[in-house]
Design a protein around this motif. Structure first.
Motif, short mmCIF file in Angstrom:
data_model
loop_
_atom_site.label_atom_id
_atom_site.label_comp_id
_atom_site.label_asym_id
_atom_site.label_seq_id
_atom_site.Cartn_x
_atom_site.Cartn_y
_atom_site.Cartn_z
N UNK A 1 0.86 -1.18 0.00
CA UNK A 1 0.00 0.00 0.00
C UNK A 1 0.90 1.24 0.00
N UNK A 2 1.19 1.80 -1.18
CA UNK A 2 2.13 2.92 -1.26
C UNK A 2 1.76 4.12 -0.38
N UNK A 3 0.46 4.36 -0.19
CA UNK A 3 0.04 5.51 0.62
C UNK A 3 0.53 5.41 2.05
N UNK A 4 0.80 4.21 2.53
CA UNK A 4 1.27 4.02 3.90
C UNK A 4 2.77 4.26 4.03
N UNK A 5 3.46 4.50 2.92
CA UNK A 5 4.92 4.60 2.90
C UNK A 5 5.40 5.97 2.44
N UNK A 6 4.54 6.98 2.55
CA UNK A 6 4.87 8.29 2.01
C UNK A 6 6.14 8.90 2.56
N UNK A 7 6.35 8.84 3.87
CA UNK A 7 7.54 9.46 4.47
C UNK A 7 8.82 8.76 4.04
N UNK A 8 8.77 7.44 3.93
CA UNK A 8 9.96 6.69 3.51
C UNK A 8 10.26 6.93 2.04
N UNK A 9 9.24 6.92 1.21
CA UNK A 9 9.44 7.17 -0.23
C UNK A 9 10.06 8.54 -0.45
N UNK A 10 9.54 9.55 0.25
CA UNK A 10 10.09 10.91 0.11
C UNK A 10 11.55 10.95 0.54
N UNK A 11 11.88 10.24 1.59
CA UNK A 11 13.27 10.24 2.08
C UNK A 11 14.20 9.51 1.10
N UNK A 12 13.74 8.41 0.54
CA UNK A 12 14.57 7.69 -0.43
C UNK A 12 14.83 8.54 -1.67
N UNK A 13 13.83 9.28 -2.11
CA UNK A 13 14.03 10.16 -3.26
C UNK A 13 15.05 11.25 -2.93
N UNK A 14 15.05 11.75 -1.70
CA UNK A 14 16.07 12.72 -1.30
C UNK A 14 17.46 12.10 -1.31
N UNK A 15 17.51 10.79 -1.09
CA UNK A 15 18.80 10.08 -1.12
C UNK A 15 19.27 9.76 -2.54
N UNK A 16 18.46 10.11 -3.54
CA UNK A 16 18.85 9.87 -4.93
C UNK A 16 18.36 8.56 -5.50
N UNK A 17 17.43 7.89 -4.80
CA UNK A 17 16.90 6.63 -5.27
C UNK A 17 15.73 6.89 -6.22
N UNK A 18 15.65 6.13 -7.28
CA UNK A 18 14.54 6.26 -8.24
C UNK A 18 13.37 5.41 -7.77
N UNK A 19 12.21 6.03 -7.59
CA UNK A 19 11.01 5.35 -7.10
C UNK A 19 9.87 5.55 -8.10
N UNK A 20 9.25 4.46 -8.50
CA UNK A 20 8.05 4.50 -9.35
C UNK A 20 6.90 3.88 -8.55
N UNK A 21 5.86 4.67 -8.32
CA UNK A 21 4.75 4.23 -7.47
C UNK A 21 3.55 3.82 -8.32
N UNK A 22 3.07 2.60 -8.11
CA UNK A 22 1.87 2.11 -8.77
C UNK A 22 0.71 2.05 -7.80
N UNK A 23 -0.36 1.40 -8.21
CA UNK A 23 -1.54 1.30 -7.35
C UNK A 23 -1.26 0.45 -6.12
N UNK A 24 -0.65 -0.71 -6.31
CA UNK A 24 -0.35 -1.59 -5.19
C UNK A 24 1.06 -2.15 -5.29
N UNK A 25 1.94 -1.38 -5.91
CA UNK A 25 3.34 -1.80 -6.02
C UNK A 25 4.24 -0.58 -6.08
N UNK A 26 5.50 -0.78 -5.76
CA UNK A 26 6.52 0.27 -5.82
C UNK A 26 7.77 -0.33 -6.44
#
Length: 426
Positions: A259-284
């Protein structure tokens, strides 16, 4: 005693499926106490804490069936008769969630005897907020020889303001309030997805609840609840751990059934670290974006950065260029993994509740000790990028909350195996 043997150096490639959330499943299993009817829970993870909860409910007189074969992630619970409303110490000594049966037991039977909770030694998780709330609802509670004893004719609705945000306290009192007489108003509630998941089950059972997932929850008590079927949320901490595994190894990893919506703070932090993140409906999908960059974190209640991801993020920080500060605001003793990471070559200093990590530091293999559930995961992540073969001892901590972690990681290219695989033979 089981160990993991991990050889580092492989990027993780492929798809990894997330299991149901242990921290949702445990309160939902406890909620079955509130009704005589059958409660069926789906997407139950196969981890040790679930087995402990099964034993606990069975010891009270409940009929609990854990599925096998195609139904292996389903459980049915029927608490038609609760002949012994006691949470015995010998059963709950390894599990913090034992306090979650206090509220439903006293609400259903008018009496409860619950051993003080155990679990990971990561700091105090005071039960005083549970006690204070139940007393406000009319319960009489005493402590005797390591047990809490609670009694009441029937709980009464009350206005309860939590002194501090507490997930288990919110869950425990929420369950109690469903059968209380009148209305209960809770303020300063935990907003974690696990609370919302529990509320969804309770509503399916006939409870009248408004505001779950916000700081204010209103419950109108009912005389009786009925059975229900409910699917447990995906485990956001397991999903986050795999996101970090893909990032730290420079892999290309698809985290499915999350559930990507439950991982918003971690996803934002990983993007700040330079990690490429693609978010789908039920996958990342997580992919390497080049060299990792340092980015500070400070743990907070949801929707802030989760304390249960702090140790794993620290492992990632050892491989990031620059200096990272990690501030732990939830638990006072959650840096026990630091010394083990230092044994692997990490450059980390700790002052009070703040750890400073200087990277990028090459990690070397070592024999290390797992001290708690999430610390264990951080050592696995470190071992995945360490030079050589690491041995992780006391991985029973891992088995409390991660379902077949080594098998899932091996399926996407990790060189990891279990020695002395007692868990798989249970």
């Amino acid at each position: 005693m089981d160990k993991f043997v991990v050889r580092g150096g492989n990027p993780l490639l492929g798809t990894i499926k997330v299991s149901g959330a242990k921290n949702s499943a445990l309160p939902c299993m406890a909620a079955a106490i509130l009704t005589e009817d059958e409660v069926i829970l789906e997407n139950i993870p196969q981890v040790h804490d679930i087995e402990t909860e099964r034993k606990l409910l069975t010891s009270m007189g409940a009929e609990v069936e854990l599925g096998y074969g195609r139904a292996q992630h389903r459980t049915s619970i029927q608490c038609a008769i609760l002949s012994d409303p006691v949470a015995k110490y010998e059963i709950v000594k390894t599990m913090r969630a034992s306090s979650l049966v206090l509220g439903p037991l006293i609400a259903r039977t008018g009496i409860a005897r619950v051993a003080m909770p155990g679990g990971c030694a990561i700091g105090g998780r005071p039960i005083d907020l549970h006690i204070k709330g139940l007393e406000a609802m009319g319960a009489t509670i005493t402590q005797d020889h390591g047990y809490l004893e609670a009694r009441t004719d029937r709980l009464k609705g009350a206005h309860i303001v939590f002194d501090k945000i507490t997930v288990t306290g919110t869950e425990d009192l929420l369950m109690a309030a469903t059968l209380a007489e009148g209305e209960t108003l809770f303020e300063n509630c935990a907003r974690e997805p696990e609370v919302t998941d529990l509320a969804a089950l309770l509503i399916a059972m006939g409870a009248k609840i408004e505001g779950a997932g916000t700081g204010t929850i209103r419950v109108q008590g009912v005389a009786k609840l009925h059975g229900a079927r409910h699917k447990i949320n995906p485990d956001r901490i397991e999903a986050g751990t795999f996101l970090l595994a893909g990032a730290i190894t420079g892999g290309d990893l698809n985290i499915d059934c999350c559930e990507p919506e439950h991982l918003g703070s971690l996803i934002a932090k990983l993007e700040q670290c330079g990690v490429r993140i693609d978010v789908g409906k039920d996958n990342i999908r997580v992919r390497s974006g080049g060299d990792l960059k340092a980015s500070d974190i400070s743990t907070e209640e949801y929707p802030g950065f989760p304390t249960d991801m702090q140790a794993q993020f620290m492992a990632l920080a050892t491989q990031a260029e620059g200096t990272t500060t990690v501030t732990e605001n939830i638990f006072e003793n959650r840096f026990m993994h630091v010394q083990e990471l230092i044994r692997m070559g990490a450059n980390i200093t700790v002052s009070g509740r703040t750890a400073t990590i200087r990277g990028k530091t090459p990690l070397q293999s070592a024999a290390v000790m797992c001290s708690d559930l999430r610390a264990s995961a951080s050592l696995v992540l470190a071992a995945l990028v360490a030079d050589g073969e690491s041995i992780l001892d006391r991985v029973y901590h891992m088995d409390r909350g991660y379902e077949r972690l080594e098998e899932k990681l091996r399926g996407v290219g990790a060189q990891i195996r279990r020695m002395g695989d007692v868990f798989s033979k249970r």
